[in-house]
Design a protein around this motif. Sequence first.
Motif, PDB file in Angstrom:
ATOM      1  N   PHE A  86      -4.680  -2.038  -7.831  1.00  0.00           N
ATOM      2  CA  PHE A  86      -3.826  -1.710  -6.691  1.00  0.00           C
ATOM      3  C   PHE A  86      -2.503  -1.129  -7.162  1.00  0.00           C
ATOM      4  O   PHE A  86      -1.978  -0.204  -6.585  1.00  0.00           O
ATOM      5  CB  PHE A  86      -3.580  -2.988  -5.876  1.00  0.00           C
ATOM      6  N   ALA A 111     -18.463   1.351 -10.276  1.00  0.00           N
ATOM      7  CA  ALA A 111     -17.240   0.679  -9.834  1.00  0.00           C
ATOM      8  C   ALA A 111     -17.573  -0.501  -8.929  1.00  0.00           C
ATOM      9  O   ALA A 111     -16.982  -1.575  -9.035  1.00  0.00           O
ATOM     10  CB  ALA A 111     -16.340   1.666  -9.098  1.00  0.00           C
ATOM     11  N   LYS A 165      -3.401  -9.917  -5.875  1.00  0.00           N
ATOM     12  CA  LYS A 165      -3.749  -9.139  -4.681  1.00  0.00           C
ATOM     13  C   LYS A 165      -5.069  -8.390  -4.866  1.00  0.00           C
ATOM     14  O   LYS A 165      -5.923  -8.425  -3.996  1.00  0.00           O
ATOM     15  CB  LYS A 165      -2.628  -8.161  -4.340  1.00  0.00           C
ATOM     16  N   CYS A 166      -5.234  -7.718  -5.992  1.00  0.00           N
ATOM     17  CA  CYS A 166      -6.480  -6.948  -6.140  1.00  0.00           C
ATOM     18  C   CYS A 166      -7.425  -7.607  -7.139  1.00  0.00           C
ATOM     19  O   CYS A 166      -7.013  -8.269  -8.094  1.00  0.00           O
ATOM     20  CB  CYS A 166      -6.211  -5.490  -6.488  1.00  0.00           C
ATOM     21  N   THR A 167      -8.689  -7.384  -6.892  1.00  0.00           N
ATOM     22  CA  THR A 167      -9.737  -8.056  -7.656  1.00  0.00           C
ATOM     23  C   THR A 167      -9.705  -7.736  -9.158  1.00  0.00           C
ATOM     24  O   THR A 167      -9.756  -8.661  -9.972  1.00  0.00           O
ATOM     25  CB  THR A 167     -11.113  -7.692  -7.062  1.00  0.00           C
ATOM     26  N   LEU A 170       0.850  -1.180   0.000  1.00  0.00           N
ATOM     27  CA  LEU A 170       0.000   0.000   0.000  1.00  0.00           C
ATOM     28  C   LEU A 170       0.893   1.240   0.000  1.00  0.00           C
ATOM     29  O   LEU A 170       1.875   1.292   0.727  1.00  0.00           O
ATOM     30  CB  LEU A 170      -0.814  -0.046   1.293  1.00  0.00           C
ATOM     31  N   LYS A 178      -8.562   9.009 -10.535  1.00  0.00           N
ATOM     32  CA  LYS A 178      -9.118   7.678 -10.294  1.00  0.00           C
ATOM     33  C   LYS A 178      -9.942   7.696  -9.017  1.00  0.00           C
ATOM     34  O   LYS A 178      -9.759   8.560  -8.160  1.00  0.00           O
ATOM     35  CB  LYS A 178      -7.984   6.666 -10.081  1.00  0.00           C
ATOM     36  N   LEU A 179     -10.764   6.675  -8.883  1.00  0.00           N
ATOM     37  CA  LEU A 179     -11.432   6.467  -7.603  1.00  0.00           C
ATOM     38  C   LEU A 179     -10.386   5.999  -6.601  1.00  0.00           C
ATOM     39  O   LEU A 179      -9.383   5.405  -6.970  1.00  0.00           O
ATOM     40  CB  LEU A 179     -12.527   5.406  -7.765  1.00  0.00           C
ATOM     41  N   ASP A 224     -18.808  -3.277 -10.950  1.00  0.00           N
ATOM     42  CA  ASP A 224     -17.703  -3.899 -11.676  1.00  0.00           C
ATOM     43  C   ASP A 224     -16.941  -4.868 -10.780  1.00  0.00           C
ATOM     44  O   ASP A 224     -16.597  -5.980 -11.182  1.00  0.00           O
ATOM     45  CB  ASP A 224     -16.729  -2.825 -12.176  1.00  0.00           C
ATOM     46  N   VAL A 225     -16.664  -4.418  -9.558  1.00  0.00           N
ATOM     47  CA  VAL A 225     -15.851  -5.252  -8.665  1.00  0.00           C
ATOM     48  C   VAL A 225     -16.620  -6.513  -8.277  1.00  0.00           C
ATOM     49  O   VAL A 225     -16.071  -7.616  -8.280  1.00  0.00           O
ATOM     50  CB  VAL A 225     -15.392  -4.455  -7.432  1.00  0.00           C
ATOM     51  N   LYS A 266      -8.847   0.991 -11.408  1.00  0.00           N
ATOM     52  CA  LYS A 266      -9.284   0.396 -10.148  1.00  0.00           C
ATOM     53  C   LYS A 266      -8.218  -0.486  -9.505  1.00  0.00           C
ATOM     54  O   LYS A 266      -8.450  -1.038  -8.437  1.00  0.00           O
ATOM     55  CB  LYS A 266     -10.531  -0.462 -10.370  1.00  0.00           C
ATOM     56  N   GLY A 274      -6.633  -2.746   1.306  1.00  0.00           N
ATOM     57  CA  GLY A 274      -6.922  -2.121   0.012  1.00  0.00           C
ATOM     58  C   GLY A 274      -6.914  -3.083  -1.158  1.00  0.00           C
ATOM     59  O   GLY A 274      -6.637  -2.700  -2.281  1.00  0.00           O
ATOM     60  N   MET A 275      -7.190  -4.357  -0.897  1.00  0.00           N
ATOM     61  CA  MET A 275      -7.048  -5.367  -1.945  1.00  0.00           C
ATOM     62  C   MET A 275      -8.285  -5.578  -2.800  1.00  0.00           C
ATOM     63  O   MET A 275      -8.182  -5.816  -3.987  1.00  0.00           O
ATOM     64  CB  MET A 275      -6.709  -6.718  -1.300  1.00  0.00           C
ATOM     65  N   CYS A 276      -9.455  -5.562  -2.160  1.00  0.00           N
ATOM     66  CA  CYS A 276     -10.632  -6.024  -2.897  1.00  0.00           C
ATOM     67  C   CYS A 276     -11.193  -4.965  -3.836  1.00  0.00           C
ATOM     68  O   CYS A 276     -11.867  -5.283  -4.775  1.00  0.00           O
ATOM     69  CB  CYS A 276     -11.710  -6.519  -1.939  1.00  0.00           C
ATOM     70  N   ARG A 277     -10.910  -3.722  -3.559  1.00  0.00           N
ATOM     71  CA  ARG A 277     -11.316  -2.560  -4.376  1.00  0.00           C
ATOM     72  C   ARG A 277     -12.828  -2.308  -4.355  1.00  0.00           C
ATOM     73  O   ARG A 277     -13.369  -1.654  -5.233  1.00  0.00           O
ATOM     74  CB  ARG A 277     -10.833  -2.673  -5.832  1.00  0.00           C
ATOM     75  N   GLU A 313     -18.905  -7.955  -9.996  1.00  0.00           N
ATOM     76  CA  GLU A 313     -18.957  -8.827 -11.172  1.00  0.00           C
ATOM     77  C   GLU A 313     -17.649  -9.591 -11.339  1.00  0.00           C
ATOM     78  O   GLU A 313     -17.647 -10.797 -11.612  1.00  0.00           O
ATOM     79  CB  GLU A 313     -19.256  -8.002 -12.434  1.00  0.00           C
ATOM     80  N   PHE A 314     -16.541  -8.904 -11.123  1.00  0.00           N
ATOM     81  CA  PHE A 314     -15.237  -9.584 -11.194  1.00  0.00           C
ATOM     82  C   PHE A 314     -15.156 -10.714 -10.173  1.00  0.00           C
ATOM     83  O   PHE A 314     -14.720 -11.822 -10.481  1.00  0.00           O
ATOM     84  CB  PHE A 314     -14.105  -8.591 -10.941  1.00  0.00           C
ATOM     85  N   LEU A 315     -15.559 -10.410  -8.943  1.00  0.00           N
ATOM     86  CA  LEU A 315     -15.460 -11.428  -7.897  1.00  0.00           C
ATOM     87  C   LEU A 315     -16.287 -12.660  -8.246  1.00  0.00           C
ATOM     88  O   LEU A 315     -15.877 -13.797  -8.017  1.00  0.00           O
ATOM     89  CB  LEU A 315     -15.923 -10.868  -6.560  1.00  0.00           C
ATOM     90  N   GLU A 347      -9.033 -11.000 -11.474  1.00  0.00           N
ATOM     91  CA  GLU A 347     -10.195 -11.560 -12.172  1.00  0.00           C
ATOM     92  C   GLU A 347     -10.293 -11.023 -13.593  1.00  0.00           C
ATOM     93  O   GLU A 347     -10.685 -11.739 -14.506  1.00  0.00           O
ATOM     94  CB  GLU A 347     -11.483 -11.235 -11.406  1.00  0.00           C
ATOM     95  N   GLN A 362     -13.502  -1.854 -17.321  1.00  0.00           N
ATOM     96  CA  GLN A 362     -13.839  -2.119 -15.920  1.00  0.00           C
ATOM     97  C   GLN A 362     -12.587  -2.231 -15.050  1.00  0.00           C
ATOM     98  O   GLN A 362     -12.619  -1.950 -13.865  1.00  0.00           O
ATOM     99  CB  GLN A 362     -14.594  -3.456 -15.861  1.00  0.00           C
ATOM    100  N   LEU A 383     -14.182   1.638  -3.315  1.00  0.00           N
ATOM    101  CA  LEU A 383     -13.742   2.804  -4.087  1.00  0.00           C
ATOM    102  C   LEU A 383     -14.757   3.943  -4.007  1.00  0.00           C
ATOM    103  O   LEU A 383     -15.962   3.720  -4.125  1.00  0.00           O
ATOM    104  CB  LEU A 383     -13.531   2.418  -5.550  1.00  0.00           C
TER     105      LEU A 383
END
Lengths: 418, 900
Positions: free
Chosen positions: A388, B106, A345-347, A189, B81-82, B109-110, A386, B46-49, B112-114, A351, A382, B52
């Motif tokens: 990391f 956003a 690490k980040c989605t 971070l 950015k967000l 989007d997140v 967004k 701060g990983m999953c986003r 949906e990705f998950l 993904e 998308q 935002l």
Amino acid sequence: MAEHILLRHRDIPNIDRLEVYRQQGGFEAFQKAVASLTPDAVTDIVKASGLRGRGGAGFPTGMKWSFTDRKNWPHYVVCNADESEPGTFKDREILTGNPFQLLEGVAIASYAVGARVAYIYLRGEFWPIARELDKRIAELEAAGLLGDKLFGTEYSLRIYTHLGAGAYICGEETALLESIEGKLGQPRLRPPFPPAVGLFGKPTVINNTETLANVPLILQRGAEWFRSFGTEKSPGVKIFSLSGCVNRPGNYELPLGTTFRELIMGRGGGIAYGHKIKAIMPAGNSSSLIVATDEALNTPMDYESVPKLGAQLGSASVIVIDDSVDIPWLINKTVHFFRHESCGKCTPCREGTYWMSQLTERIAAGHATAEDVALLKAVAGQIKGKCFCALGEFSIEAVLSGMDRFKDDFEAKVSSYE
Amino acid sequence: MSKQVNLTIDNQAVTAAEGALIVDAAKKVGINIPVFCYHPKLEPAGMCRMCLVEIGRPVIDRATGAPVMEGGKPKLQFGPKLETSCTTPVSEGMVVITNSEKVKAARKDVVEFLLTSHPLDCPVCDKGGECPLQNLTLAHGPATSRFLFNEKNHNAKHVPLGDLIYLDRERCIQCGRCVRFQEKIAGDPVIGFYNRGRQMEIVTFSEPGFDSYFSGNTTDICPVGALTSADFRFGARPWEMKATASICTHCAVGCNLAFNVRREVGGKNGSPSKGGIVIKRALPRQNEAVNELWICDKGRFAYQYSESPTRLATPLVRKDGELTPASWDVALEYAAEGLLGESKPGQAKDLLVIGSGRLANEDLFTLRKLAEGAGGQAALYSQSGGGDLLAQVGAAPGTNLASLGKGSVILVVASDLHEEAPIWFLRVKQAAERGATLIVAAGRPTRLDRYAKYVIRYAYGEEAQIVAALGDSPRRAELVEAAKPAAAAKPAAAAKLVEAAKPAAAAKTVEAAKPAAAARLVEAAEAFGKAENALVFFGSDGLGQSGAQSVAQACAQLLAATRHVGRPNNGLIPVWGRANEQGGWELGLKAANLQTALQASTTAYIVAADPYGDDPSLPAPSFLVVQELFLTETARRADVVFPAQAFTERDGSFTSGERRVQRYYPATPALADCRPDYAISAELGQHLGLKLEGRSAAAIFAQIATEIPAYKGLTYRRLAETTNATAIGAAKDPRDAEERRCADLYYSGAGYENTQGLGVQLPLQTLSPALSKPAAAPAAQLSKTGLLAVPVTQLYDLGQTVLPSALLRQRIGEAWVGVNPADAAEAGIEAGAAPAAIVQVVLPGKPEWRAAARIDERTPRGVLLIPRSMGLPLNAPLPGASIRPVVRRDSQEAASQQPA
């Protein structure tokens, strides 16, 4: 160009041997710095030279050094030799051909920021190079050029090499620090930034191999000399790694501001097999695709001009694409690379790169509909903004620019399926 | 109070502490920013986003330092950015937008990705119904999937991380909450991420797998159904269950629990439910002053003893030498006759009543009443001592370990908190990490040492003197003098300071280390004296009743002398072995020397204790009545056995080590013919001719509140009070229970909500002047012959409330004895052999005992560590012990095969 500055082994045989390197004035700059200059004076010279980071972002090197937190000690210097960007092979040539110049650069940087320990982080595949570097470090210690109480001062310095384990993400500076600490290579971070909290929680300067290789000659010959190359805002020379559909791929050390045409058509000998140039990726796999128009070919390669073409200079690994290349095939390659290298690490990156790879795979194979192409664009959009770290953001550069600038290629794929 | 900053979130003016995260500041005003990886108790990642938001900051004029104005308002600059609201601290003039189209897109989007890599197996998932991913998908996600179903990644679904926790790799969203919990909160980094990208998975690298006393908590904070417990997985759906508030009975912390129950046929662990209510799982219940959101695995998994098929179900009466089932009337009558003997009604003079800290306040109070009424004696079954001092020097009301940090000192004496009271270990560790000065004084290394600023080693037996030295400067000066190298030859107490910590082989280092150890003691004493707040924990490591009594006395005097008494966050906290030992002391029961007490009595009434199991050599009374859950060794010797209800079947109250009185509630109906302890005692009293209250726990508590000064004015209603302030995230309308539930659910998988009481801490009595004067602590008179065997506690032991848990049983391990390598060598035992050497432990006056030797430097020279409740009864340090190797059969065979 008369004389190489970084790739000096091309001019001077055996400069990878210490006695030869010293005959060429090697380590005089380091000795001068330690014996007669204050650390700040060294930093000021580098600042005055206008040297910018060669790892991709082009951040002014001297300024980076001056950010190290002086209330928190010890400090560390880390040389980023994790050269993993597809299309980039400049650091390897420095590490093998002109290693002492790099080691002296690391030493000078360490003195400038007060570090007594420095690490050279090499990608895992560079293990033979690391072994050679270790020998050379031992030679330097034997010669009294590294170690305790250097040149009769109180200053001591040790340099260690550290091998990665084959992850692209470890070229990202904070993931690299995690990796040295023995942790999973994932970015940290930010803030805090490494000059405040870096390796082992201490202020750390991380510079690219090529950046540091510039430093000894800047000290030896002066900032003005350095500024005589390149442009006002992007001074100095740069090693351009040229690859792809050209006759003479390889590393070319040229002043910043040299045009694409000079590199590709001049030095690189033009496009092979009589094909026509179609696109350029100026920063390896992380690049946007530039449409190779006359205007683009005439653009100078420096940190200010390339963005005008909707791309970045980055690490200046110029991949040439000719008209035999199908752009959907190309971006399928780039996307697969990022999917494989996403740290997870980040989605969006974890993904998103996976999803994109499923789509590009089908598109490239001609098994996709216009909807799939639209979806690819949506998924890439998308991911954008967004993630990391930069890896995720880089993963869509080629996708979005390719789809935008080479629509016909995609339409052809879809129509052949439908 | 920290500096406050003003900002705007969705057009609402918000004031928040400097450094607070946007997500928390928003939560305070009822704006729920969705999160997955963020958890209010963990470091932000701060990983999953998912969180935002748009953040605008005022543009500052570099020359003047003032905000640039534009149209009368400060000019704002929004980032390109967000930004993640879970990692960004609030700042002055900041403007946060959490509901714009950009932000909503956003989130969609997140999610949906998950979902692209999620199996969407909600119908068979344990988390379904209380799942943040499910909830946030409904709230923010897309309605349909654009991802081709058969392009999904498939992963292993039943991966045991250990025998307690299972991982479903498909469901995992790589948020890392579990990894961060284990690393930062539990201090047990035994799980981590392996591999990268889509292949990134949670793995364990301990042996046995996921070896942590806190592992169950990861299943609560997992925001999906990836981590499930072996206890609950595929056990029930959340909406089928009702929650009952309870209190954990395994140690003195008093963790707040919730039992989830439902009606079913069959039950588990062989319990014979025929459509009755059974417990499906135990969860932590939030109490920020006690256990925050956490419980240890013993509390989570050991409740199963209450449903064990081996429970006593009917009264038993000895008939022709055999215990045979009888009716309550017959059993009570028979018991009363036996206890009275020749005496007149109400005059059972030689009666000894023993109750343990497993009982509720109401039970212990009734036992005392019964003993007093009958003219007998009541004793608390405890191997510890000093509880009588706590009414004066206990933790003062308002004490909360979570509020200790810089300026506070915590002293832990004679306790391996990690084994004795895991949640206190966790909270003391965290206080030390927040800046509190931790002093650990122990006879051997403990896990808390690594968080301590000062580690003080003493020789077992010198505990009280070390504590006294912390408060008494002349004594410290003596120690420093004695520690000087020249004086080292003197048999001074200071020599023992370090001797215990070092192997004899390193004698020279010891010499050099002595002044350092003495200096450390001086520094620690100064820190303690100067501290704004000071808490002292004393445990049972290597102590028996009298040892604990003198340690408690020394601690009380130290606290009194340094004026760390009677203010919140100051005082003495006893690490009792049972949940309500403190209640026993408060209600006037005292720990007695059972050897002499039983000798002096002809009849005994023993409730919820197994003295003959713990020490078979105790004298036997002529008539014995036992009230129990199981047919213990003591119950086997009884003339009458009463079957009692488990704490899960009844209500009552416990008083924790921090003197917090807390209520628990019945979760399941009572087994068969079992009755609550207080009711049985009251009825027995009636048969003895006494009039005792036994109608309900509440009625007895009302009596306690009138008769016992410390409990004065307390009512069950007060114990059941809650405040919304403790909820993780406040709901917009705190009166709306449903909304509150959702607000909690939002951050966690499980509902931690506490609606049934936070408990009340007892007030302190005035300090007696005698305590304010430092008194010389008596040196323990321990003989120097042979090895000193000392009892130590391990969390999972062979106790009757642990054994019935099939899950924990695997973790108890074999009987062991701690031996120093030098002592092992002297006894001819080879260290480092695998499997561990088996030794015969010989203690004077005890049966010989066979155990695996743990040979390492963690056991001091000259000492044998004997775990409590692991087969060898040892209630106090015992000199004159020895060990000898057991020749293995296989090595014997090997020897016999060799040619002569």
